[in-house]
Design a protein around this motif. Sequence first.
Motif, short mmCIF file in Angstrom:
data_model
loop_
_atom_site.label_atom_id
_atom_site.label_comp_id
_atom_site.label_asym_id
_atom_site.label_seq_id
_atom_site.Cartn_x
_atom_site.Cartn_y
_atom_site.Cartn_z
N GLY A 1 19.81 17.49 -13.89
CA GLY A 1 20.29 16.70 -15.02
C GLY A 1 19.19 16.03 -15.79
O GLY A 1 19.43 15.35 -16.79
N GLY A 2 17.94 16.21 -15.34
CA GLY A 2 16.81 15.63 -16.04
C GLY A 2 16.56 14.18 -15.74
O GLY A 2 15.76 13.53 -16.41
N GLU A 3 17.23 13.63 -14.73
CA GLU A 3 17.03 12.24 -14.36
C GLU A 3 16.21 12.15 -13.09
O GLU A 3 16.25 13.03 -12.23
N SER A 4 15.45 11.07 -12.96
CA SER A 4 14.61 10.89 -11.78
C SER A 4 15.25 9.88 -10.83
O SER A 4 15.99 8.99 -11.24
N ARG A 5 14.94 10.04 -9.55
CA ARG A 5 15.39 9.06 -8.56
C ARG A 5 14.31 8.94 -7.50
O ARG A 5 13.63 9.91 -7.16
N GLU A 6 14.15 7.75 -6.99
CA GLU A 6 13.18 7.55 -5.93
C GLU A 6 13.76 8.07 -4.62
O GLU A 6 14.87 7.72 -4.23
N VAL A 7 12.98 8.91 -3.93
CA VAL A 7 13.44 9.54 -2.70
C VAL A 7 13.00 8.74 -1.48
O VAL A 7 13.77 8.51 -0.56
N MET A 8 11.74 8.34 -1.45
CA MET A 8 11.25 7.59 -0.30
C MET A 8 9.93 6.90 -0.65
O MET A 8 9.30 7.21 -1.67
N GLY B 1 0.82 -1.21 0.00
CA GLY B 1 0.00 0.00 0.00
C GLY B 1 0.85 1.25 0.00
O GLY B 1 0.38 2.32 0.38
N ALA B 2 2.09 1.13 -0.43
CA ALA B 2 3.02 2.26 -0.39
C ALA B 2 2.90 3.12 -1.64
O ALA B 2 2.53 2.64 -2.71
N ARG B 3 3.24 4.39 -1.48
CA ARG B 3 3.40 5.30 -2.60
C ARG B 3 4.84 5.76 -2.61
O ARG B 3 5.51 5.81 -1.58
N ARG B 4 5.31 6.12 -3.80
CA ARG B 4 6.71 6.48 -3.97
C ARG B 4 6.85 7.95 -4.36
O ARG B 4 6.07 8.45 -5.16
N LEU B 5 7.85 8.58 -3.82
CA LEU B 5 8.17 9.97 -4.16
C LEU B 5 9.41 9.99 -5.02
O LEU B 5 10.45 9.44 -4.64
N PHE B 6 9.28 10.62 -6.20
CA PHE B 6 10.42 10.74 -7.11
C PHE B 6 10.83 12.21 -7.22
O PHE B 6 9.97 13.11 -7.21
N ALA B 7 12.12 12.43 -7.33
CA ALA B 7 12.66 13.77 -7.55
C ALA B 7 13.33 13.81 -8.91
O ALA B 7 14.01 12.85 -9.30
#
Length: 313
Positions: free
Chosen positions: A209-216, A199-205
């Motif tokens: 540089g135009g690349e995404s990464r999962e933050v939490m 039931g988790a949701r993910r936060l991406f930044a």
Amino acid sequence: MTRNPRDNRAFAIVCDSLCDLPLPVFEAAGVVPLAQVVRVAGTDYRDCVDLDPSDFYVQISSTHGQVNTFAPSLDEYVATYDRLVAEGWKDVVSLHASSAMSDSFALAQEAASRVTGARVEVVDSCGTSGQLALVLACLVSARDGGCDTDEALARVREGALAARCLVVPAPDARPTLSKLRPKPGLLRRADSLRVRAMGARRLFAISDGGESREVMRATDLQRLAGNMARTMSSYSQVVGPLTYVEISAGVPRLLSIIEKPLDTNEFVSDRAAVLNTNPCTTCQLGIGAVGIAYMPSSLLSAREASGILCMQD
């Protein structure tokens, strides 16, 4: 965008529909949209041209697994630039979603190399959705403020490096925030199933540089919203007050959860607009996705941004 003989603007602007602006805003701002392609059950539609975003929220729910998105063909890019040349434009600035996320930038570069009779400058916005919209607003503001092409290019490239985006995809989405899969297909599917089971949701930044990464990850959207506010606060300590836009994919009530932590004295931020995702972004992030895109107010004030992103003919 047909050129008025009395038009004294220095250049024409082309931009991906991935900036999540509706067609009337493109038209009012004097920007030519390059509509991404949305394939629904084998039929191709032009993003934000053939598909109404509100109607699409309903349509995508009933066609799960039958929707894909693509960049337009190379011929469509060339034809767009050739039309502007035929209208008398000598300079064209073409703004695109992050090259790390979309093929649009590479296709635009190839198309620009085939155009004769005009200078076509292709710019990587290093972002998408509201982030791309803010960078576009920088470019429109520079053009309408009387900047020549080189001055406007300098400003928009500075804006592209300074803009940021934080996005929470829908719980059941498999976000395509990168052209490269971080894991082989089977492992990626297992990870996605595990997230949904929790039931988790993910936060991406999305970075400069135009690349995404999962933050939490968190089961509570409020926790993710708190992290978003802290991230913006840290950035504001470096660059000063922020101009931001909110991003919503079909469930606007969720924005109130995102907004609440922003009511703080730790940093100054002003909202310029609320953007409802175009169909292509909705496909990528899922219904119920929310986010915030922001940049230093010193580069683009909320009033400037609102005057462009909310204008209608």
